[in-house]
Design a protein around this motif. Structure first.
Motif, PDB file in Angstrom:
ATOM      1  N   ALA A 208       0.820  -1.216   0.000  1.00  0.00           N
ATOM      2  CA  ALA A 208       0.000   0.000   0.000  1.00  0.00           C
ATOM      3  C   ALA A 208       0.852   1.263   0.000  1.00  0.00           C
ATOM      4  CB  ALA A 208      -0.942   0.000   1.204  1.00  0.00           C
ATOM      5  N   ASP A 209       1.749   1.378   0.986  1.00  0.00           N
ATOM      6  CA  ASP A 209       2.627   2.550   1.089  1.00  0.00           C
ATOM      7  C   ASP A 209       3.883   2.140   1.838  1.00  0.00           C
ATOM      8  OD1 ASP A 209       3.886   4.950   1.276  1.00  0.00           O
ATOM      9  OD2 ASP A 209       2.259   6.006   2.302  1.00  0.00           O
ATOM     10  N   ALA A 210       4.886   1.732   1.094  1.00  0.00           N
ATOM     11  CA  ALA A 210       6.127   1.234   1.695  1.00  0.00           C
ATOM     12  C   ALA A 210       6.912   2.326   2.398  1.00  0.00           C
ATOM     13  CB  ALA A 210       7.007   0.588   0.625  1.00  0.00           C
ATOM     14  N   LEU A 211       6.561   3.585   2.173  1.00  0.00           N
ATOM     15  CA  LEU A 211       7.291   4.689   2.791  1.00  0.00           C
ATOM     16  C   LEU A 211       6.765   5.021   4.191  1.00  0.00           C
ATOM     17  CD1 LEU A 211       7.674   7.166  -0.216  1.00  0.00           C
ATOM     18  CD2 LEU A 211       9.222   5.357   0.545  1.00  0.00           C
ATOM     19  N   GLN A 212       5.655   4.431   4.573  1.00  0.00           N
ATOM     20  CA  GLN A 212       5.073   4.732   5.881  1.00  0.00           C
ATOM     21  C   GLN A 212       5.375   3.623   6.882  1.00  0.00           C
ATOM     22  OE1 GLN A 212       0.860   5.410   5.906  1.00  0.00           O
ATOM     23  NE2 GLN A 212       0.817   6.038   8.041  1.00  0.00           N
ATOM     24  N   ALA A 213       6.100   3.985   7.940  1.00  0.00           N
ATOM     25  CA  ALA A 213       6.390   3.031   9.016  1.00  0.00           C
ATOM     26  C   ALA A 213       5.289   3.137  10.064  1.00  0.00           C
ATOM     27  CB  ALA A 213       7.745   3.342   9.638  1.00  0.00           C
ATOM     28  N   ARG A 214       4.709   2.007  10.427  1.00  0.00           N
ATOM     29  CA  ARG A 214       3.634   1.971  11.401  1.00  0.00           C
ATOM     30  C   ARG A 214       4.088   1.173  12.613  1.00  0.00           C
ATOM     31  NH1 ARG A 214      -1.278   2.601   7.834  1.00  0.00           N
ATOM     32  NH2 ARG A 214      -0.490   2.595   5.697  1.00  0.00           N
ATOM     33  N   THR A 215       3.420   1.327  13.736  1.00  0.00           N
ATOM     34  CA  THR A 215       3.789   0.598  14.945  1.00  0.00           C
ATOM     35  C   THR A 215       2.586  -0.132  15.514  1.00  0.00           C
ATOM     36  OG1 THR A 215       3.363   2.523  16.358  1.00  0.00           O
ATOM     37  CG2 THR A 215       5.613   2.229  15.546  1.00  0.00           C
ATOM     38  N   TYR A 216       2.846  -1.268  16.145  1.00  0.00           N
ATOM     39  CA  TYR A 216       1.804  -1.991  16.861  1.00  0.00           C
ATOM     40  C   TYR A 216       1.481  -1.233  18.150  1.00  0.00           C
ATOM     41  CZ  TYR A 216       2.326  -6.103  13.851  1.00  0.00           C
ATOM     42  OH  TYR A 216       2.339  -6.972  12.780  1.00  0.00           O
ATOM     43  N   ALA A 217       0.204  -1.130  18.444  1.00  0.00           N
ATOM     44  CA  ALA A 217      -0.211  -0.338  19.605  1.00  0.00           C
ATOM     45  C   ALA A 217       0.028  -1.053  20.923  1.00  0.00           C
ATOM     46  CB  ALA A 217      -1.692   0.029  19.478  1.00  0.00           C
ATOM     47  N   ASN A 218      -0.091  -2.380  20.934  1.00  0.00           N
ATOM     48  CA  ASN A 218      -0.033  -3.118  22.195  1.00  0.00           C
ATOM     49  C   ASN A 218       1.085  -4.157  22.237  1.00  0.00           C
ATOM     50  OD1 ASN A 218      -3.234  -2.573  21.614  1.00  0.00           O
ATOM     51  ND2 ASN A 218      -2.651  -2.181  23.742  1.00  0.00           N
ATOM     52  N   SER A 219       2.068  -3.998  21.376  1.00  0.00           N
ATOM     53  CA  SER A 219       3.187  -4.942  21.345  1.00  0.00           C
ATOM     54  C   SER A 219       4.496  -4.165  21.323  1.00  0.00           C
ATOM     55  CB  SER A 219       3.098  -5.857  20.117  1.00  0.00           C
ATOM     56  OG  SER A 219       1.908  -6.617  20.150  1.00  0.00           O
ATOM     57  N   ARG A 220       5.468  -4.612  22.090  1.00  0.00           N
ATOM     58  CA  ARG A 220       6.769  -3.956  22.209  1.00  0.00           C
ATOM     59  C   ARG A 220       7.875  -5.005  22.234  1.00  0.00           C
ATOM     60  NH1 ARG A 220       3.904  -0.349  21.274  1.00  0.00           N
ATOM     61  NH2 ARG A 220       3.654   1.684  22.280  1.00  0.00           N
ATOM     62  N   TRP A 221       9.083  -4.560  21.868  1.00  0.00           N
ATOM     63  CA  TRP A 221      10.267  -5.383  22.094  1.00  0.00           C
ATOM     64  C   TRP A 221      10.689  -5.225  23.551  1.00  0.00           C
ATOM     65  CZ3 TRP A 221      11.204  -8.818  18.598  1.00  0.00           C
ATOM     66  CH2 TRP A 221      10.997  -8.559  17.240  1.00  0.00           C
ATOM     67  N   SER A 222      11.387  -6.215  24.088  1.00  0.00           N
ATOM     68  CA  SER A 222      11.848  -6.153  25.476  1.00  0.00           C
ATOM     69  C   SER A 222      12.946  -5.115  25.654  1.00  0.00           C
ATOM     70  CB  SER A 222      12.338  -7.525  25.929  1.00  0.00           C
ATOM     71  OG  SER A 222      13.426  -7.955  25.114  1.00  0.00           O
ATOM     72  N   SER A 223      13.726  -4.876  24.602  1.00  0.00           N
ATOM     73  CA  SER A 223      14.726  -3.803  24.572  1.00  0.00           C
ATOM     74  C   SER A 223      14.796  -3.322  23.135  1.00  0.00           C
ATOM     75  CB  SER A 223      16.095  -4.294  25.058  1.00  0.00           C
ATOM     76  OG  SER A 223      16.554  -5.371  24.254  1.00  0.00           O
TER      77      SER A 223
END
Length: 207
Positions: free
Chosen positions: A78-93
């Motif tokens: 759809a739009d490879a230039l847009q970086a999105r983030t998961y709202a309820n998921s994170r890396w531990s560091s």
């Protein structure tokens, strides 16, 4: 009135679901890492090069976006230039720390002595890694892969021995944050093996 293209609607719907914004109820925050650093078989991990028994591994560097714990994904279709983030998921560091630690672990498991910049390491080769991309890329609504792209440079006594770009992509088993985490862990392990194989081809002797 002009109808909204189906492709745009599909991308928007996918982004809403992936980001965890579709529900108004509170969701549990989930944390992911690369999993246990269990030893891997010698078939999967090359042995340490005999000409390089020890190596200083510097902390990986990269874009500011990788200096936090957010899990990024891209809707490449759809739009490879847009970086999105998961709202309820994170890396531990942050991913840079995770990549550094994983590389150190895999190098040590190969039989190499892994040192840090603060160790007494005169005459020991230095490995520097710069991560360009570390993301879950969606090629379709239900298809994604964990992609990592980085440059590795080997120095000895302030002399550049060699530099190479490594790229690995692993299909995700599921089009969600857990699937992306597993895929990126596999891609990182694959790059670690590639780096070991590359190091085995280099001559760090003084000339």
């Amino acid at each position: 009135m002009t109808a909204t293209p189906l492709r745009s609607l599909t991308a928007l719907a996918a982004a809403i679901v992936l980001a965890g914004c579709a529900s108004t109820t509170a969701q549990e925050n989930l944390t992911y890492d690369f999993g246990p650093s269990a030893p891997v078989s010698q078939q999967a991990l090359p042995a340490a090069p005999t000409s390089m028994p020890a190596l200083v591994v510097m902390d990986a560097t990269g874009p500011a976006a990788l200096e936090n714990e957010r899990m990024y994904y891209r809707l490449a279709y759809a739009d490879a230039l847009q970086a999105r983030t998961y709202a309820n998921s994170r890396w531990s560091s942050n991913p840079l720390q995770m990549v550094t630690q994983r590389f150190k672990t895999r190098l040590a498991q190969s039989g190499m002595k892994v040192l840090t910049a603060t160790d007494a390491s005169v005459g020991v080769p230095i490995l520097r890694v710069e991560v360009d991309d570390f993301v879950q890329a969606f090629t379709g609504v239900n298809q994604s892969e964990g992609q990592i792209v980085l440059r590795a440079s080997l120095f000895n006594d302030h002399r550049l021995i060699d530099q190479r770009t490594f790229m690995r992509s692993t299909p995700a088993a599921a089009a969600d944050a857990p699937g992306g985490a597993h895929a990126l862990a596999s891609s990182t392990d694959a790059v670690a093996a590639d780096i070991l194989a590359w190091l085995a081809t280099l001559d760090t002797r003084k000339r």
